[in-house]
Design a protein around this motif. Structure first.
Motif, mmCIF file in Angstrom:
data_model
loop_
_atom_site.group_PDB
_atom_site.id
_atom_site.type_symbol
_atom_site.label_atom_id
_atom_site.label_comp_id
_atom_site.label_asym_id
_atom_site.label_seq_id
_atom_site.Cartn_x
_atom_site.Cartn_y
_atom_site.Cartn_z
ATOM 1 N N PHE A 1 -12.747 -6.323 47.548
ATOM 2 C CA PHE A 1 -13.871 -6.777 48.364
ATOM 3 C C PHE A 1 -13.490 -8.061 49.088
ATOM 4 O O PHE A 1 -12.671 -8.844 48.598
ATOM 5 C CB PHE A 1 -15.111 -7.025 47.498
ATOM 6 C CG PHE A 1 -15.613 -5.812 46.781
ATOM 7 C CD1 PHE A 1 -16.398 -4.873 47.438
ATOM 8 C CD2 PHE A 1 -15.301 -5.593 45.452
ATOM 9 C CE1 PHE A 1 -16.857 -3.747 46.777
ATOM 10 C CE2 PHE A 1 -15.748 -4.474 44.786
ATOM 11 C CZ PHE A 1 -16.525 -3.542 45.456
ATOM 12 N N VAL A 2 -14.122 -8.268 50.239
ATOM 13 C CA VAL A 2 -13.937 -9.491 51.019
ATOM 14 C C VAL A 2 -15.307 -10.130 51.218
ATOM 15 O O VAL A 2 -16.252 -9.476 51.677
ATOM 16 C CB VAL A 2 -13.287 -9.198 52.384
ATOM 17 C CG1 VAL A 2 -13.208 -10.478 53.216
ATOM 18 C CG2 VAL A 2 -11.900 -8.601 52.202
ATOM 19 N N SER B 1 -16.595 -1.308 55.239
ATOM 20 C CA SER B 1 -18.049 -1.110 55.258
ATOM 21 C C SER B 1 -18.764 -2.279 54.585
ATOM 22 O O SER B 1 -18.284 -2.801 53.579
ATOM 23 C CB SER B 1 -18.411 0.181 54.538
ATOM 24 O OG SER B 1 -17.786 1.287 55.161
ATOM 25 N N PRO B 2 -19.915 -2.699 55.121
ATOM 26 C CA PRO B 2 -20.664 -3.798 54.499
ATOM 27 C C PRO B 2 -21.321 -3.358 53.200
ATOM 28 O O PRO B 2 -21.884 -2.261 53.107
ATOM 29 C CB PRO B 2 -21.712 -4.153 55.561
ATOM 30 C CG PRO B 2 -21.860 -2.917 56.383
ATOM 31 C CD PRO B 2 -20.535 -2.237 56.378
ATOM 32 N N VAL B 3 -21.232 -4.201 52.192
ATOM 33 C CA VAL B 3 -21.864 -3.970 50.904
ATOM 34 C C VAL B 3 -23.156 -4.773 50.786
ATOM 35 O O VAL B 3 -24.150 -4.301 50.244
ATOM 36 C CB VAL B 3 -20.904 -4.339 49.750
ATOM 37 C CG1 VAL B 3 -21.589 -4.203 48.395
ATOM 38 C CG2 VAL B 3 -19.654 -3.479 49.799
ATOM 39 N N LEU C 1 -24.522 -14.647 54.145
ATOM 40 C CA LEU C 1 -23.466 -14.161 53.264
ATOM 41 C C LEU C 1 -23.209 -12.688 53.560
ATOM 42 O O LEU C 1 -24.136 -11.898 53.683
ATOM 43 C CB LEU C 1 -23.883 -14.339 51.804
ATOM 44 C CG LEU C 1 -22.981 -13.726 50.733
ATOM 45 C CD1 LEU C 1 -21.684 -14.514 50.625
ATOM 46 C CD2 LEU C 1 -23.703 -13.697 49.391
ATOM 47 N N MET C 2 -21.923 -12.325 53.630
ATOM 48 C CA MET C 2 -21.546 -10.945 53.904
ATOM 49 C C MET C 2 -20.463 -10.515 52.915
ATOM 50 O O MET C 2 -19.512 -11.253 52.674
ATOM 51 C CB MET C 2 -21.016 -10.786 55.334
ATOM 52 C CG MET C 2 -21.942 -11.330 56.412
ATOM 53 S SD MET C 2 -21.116 -11.491 58.000
ATOM 54 C CE MET C 2 -22.268 -12.565 58.883
ATOM 55 N N ILE C 3 -20.621 -9.323 52.351
ATOM 56 C CA ILE C 3 -19.628 -8.746 51.456
ATOM 57 C C ILE C 3 -19.199 -7.411 52.050
ATOM 58 O O ILE C 3 -20.041 -6.595 52.432
ATOM 59 C CB ILE C 3 -20.184 -8.528 50.040
ATOM 60 C CG1 ILE C 3 -20.761 -9.830 49.484
ATOM 61 C CG2 ILE C 3 -19.091 -8.005 49.107
ATOM 62 C CD1 ILE C 3 -21.411 -9.670 48.116
ATOM 63 N N PHE C 4 -17.879 -7.200 52.118
ATOM 64 C CA PHE C 4 -17.339 -5.971 52.686
ATOM 65 C C PHE C 4 -16.444 -5.263 51.680
ATOM 66 O O PHE C 4 -15.741 -5.908 50.899
ATOM 67 C CB PHE C 4 -16.516 -6.270 53.948
ATOM 68 C CG PHE C 4 -17.287 -6.951 55.037
ATOM 69 C CD1 PHE C 4 -18.061 -6.220 55.926
ATOM 70 C CD2 PHE C 4 -17.255 -8.324 55.170
ATOM 71 C CE1 PHE C 4 -18.781 -6.852 56.923
ATOM 72 C CE2 PHE C 4 -17.963 -8.973 56.164
ATOM 73 C CZ PHE C 4 -18.726 -8.233 57.045
ATOM 74 N N ASP C 5 -16.485 -3.938 51.739
ATOM 75 C CA ASP C 5 -15.546 -3.129 50.967
ATOM 76 C C ASP C 5 -14.179 -3.228 51.630
ATOM 77 O O ASP C 5 -14.032 -2.941 52.821
ATOM 78 C CB ASP C 5 -16.024 -1.680 50.921
ATOM 79 C CG ASP C 5 -14.989 -0.761 50.315
ATOM 80 O OD1 ASP C 5 -14.518 -1.053 49.204
ATOM 81 O OD2 ASP C 5 -14.641 0.249 50.959
ATOM 82 N N GLY C 6 -13.169 -3.625 50.865
ATOM 83 C CA GLY C 6 -11.854 -3.857 51.442
ATOM 84 C C GLY C 6 -11.097 -2.607 51.828
ATOM 85 O O GLY C 6 -10.146 -2.684 52.603
#
Length: 404
Positions: free
Chosen positions: A211-212, A262-264, A253-258
């Motif tokens: 994750f990023v 795709s945004p989580v 805040l943004m979390i992405f699947d690495g």
């Protein structure tokens, strides 16, 4: 007349409040065609079921009575428990019968515990997370040398909180800015130089992250820009509290699947509190002096909430790692002991596919039906044997191994 009678029984000590416990479960499986790895995986699954039933078992019985006679009876046995750190501690083979003993940390399944979700086994593993810079949308709003470094200091403080309080591998990449078009971040556009989500995939691949985490500081302005003027009149107003000295802090805040980009999670956090300039001893952003001010404490509370949001969002995600090498039935993964993997652990293998008409789109994962049982686990990689030949399911490098 038909009467249905329903009974629910809790076995063992389930009538009380269940506490965490370390238990051992026993599982058996037949070795077919000499495939020891497949038998070990089946025996391990049987042992896991035994563990769950030992810890918290429920028996539900439904009886159907017609005219005073029992015409149908249905009994169901089920278990709900959280299993962590499951390890094979003993293995015994006799002929074609394999027996394994699995030791694990057990905890009750509380329906109100959102962090449990469906990822019972994955919750015991450490997902790798990369945290990048949080650039300030309008740097002119800082207006103070102590706040100019917020873009790097905010993610550094977030990294420290995640490392100290939550079970995950956290990588700091606070000097990397993920998006160039901050007002619209993280919108994807056709121009590769703009906010294309392939930036996330590339960064995650380079860092080996699942994750990023990134974001943008949307607002760091003063409620009253003239409140800290240097004139005598301004000083008199401040002395008698006639001006609004509060400062805003709004961060997205943004979390992405690495693996897909795709945004989580995308969530906004805000606060507003009295602020003092750095000359008053407040120091730089997230410094010791900073936390001694009202605005600093309010911002620290926001960062605590951000760390909690990251943990909550990722707790329900499966554990995923890339396949780095395939040789016959032997597969090497990009994760190892630091992620919590142990010998004997079983992972499902998925093919990652893209199509020529959407090469920039999210890759599709397809379950091959094959599994991998780990034999050797090193700090940063591990390897094991598949339940079938790789060529039969076309498993290749950069495909994924997953624990749900």
């Amino acid at each position: 007349m038909t009467i249905r009678v329903f009974f629910l029984c809790l076995l063992g000590l389930c009538t009380g409040v269940l506490q965490a416990a370390v238990l051992e479960g026993v599982g058996h499986a037949n070795i077919r065609e000499g495939n020891l790895a497949q038998a070990r995986a089946e025996a391990r699954q049987a042992a896991m079921r035994d563990l769950a039933l030992q810890y918290e078992a429920r028996v539900s019985t439904t009886d159907t009575i017609e005219n005073g006679e029992l015409t149908q009876s249905y009994t169901e046995l089920s278990a709900q428990a959280k299993v962590r750190n499951a390890t094979i501690v003993d293995e015994y083979r006799r002929g074609n019968l394999l027996r394994v003993i699995v030791r694990a940390d057990m905890a009750g399944a509380d329906a109100s515990d959102e962090s449990m979700c469906k990822a019972a086994e994955a919750s015991g593993l450490r997902k790798r997370v990369a945290v990048t810079a949080f650039p300030v949308l309008r740097p002119v709003q800082a207006g103070s040398p102590g706040l100019n470094d917020a873009a790097q200091e905010l993610p550094r403080a977030l990294v420290a909180r995640l490392q100290a309080r939550y079970s995950m591998e956290v990588l700091g990449a606070t000097s990397l800015q993920l998006f160039s078009n901050l007002p619209d971040a993280p919108t994807a556009q056709a121009n590769p130089a703009s906010n294309h989500l392939t930036n996330v995939v590339q960064l995650a691949r380079e860092l080996g992250a699942q994750f990023v985490v990134s974001g943008v500081i949307r607002d760091i302005s003063l409620a009253d820009p003239g409140a800290w003027g240097s004139s005598i009149a301004d000083r008199i107003k401040r002395r008698f509290n006639r001006v609004d000295t509060r400062r805003r802090f709004a961060v997205e805040l943004m979390i992405f699947d690495g693996f897909s980009g795709s945004p989580v999670l995308r969530q906004r956090f805000e606060t507003l509190a009295p602020w003092q300039p750095s000359g008053s001893g407040s120091g730089g952003f997230a410094s010791a002096g900073f936390s001694g001010t009202e605005w600093g404490r309010a911002v620290s509370g926001v960062m605590d909430d951000m760390a909690g949001a990251v943990s909550k969002a990722l707790a329900c995600q499966p554990f995923m790692t890339r396949i780095t090498r395939v040789a016959g039935e032997h597969v090497t993964l990009a994760s190892g002991a630091t992620a919590g993997l142990r010998p004997g652990q079983e992972l499902s293998l998925y093919r990652s596919q893209r199509y020529f008409d959407s090469l920039q789109g999210t890759p599709e994962l397809s379950d091959t039906g094959a599994t991998l049982v780990l034999n050797n686990v090193h700090p940063d990689f591990s390897n094991g044997r598949m339940s079938t030949e790789a060529g039969q399911v076309n498993i290749q490098r950069d495909d994924l191994a997953i624990i749900w």
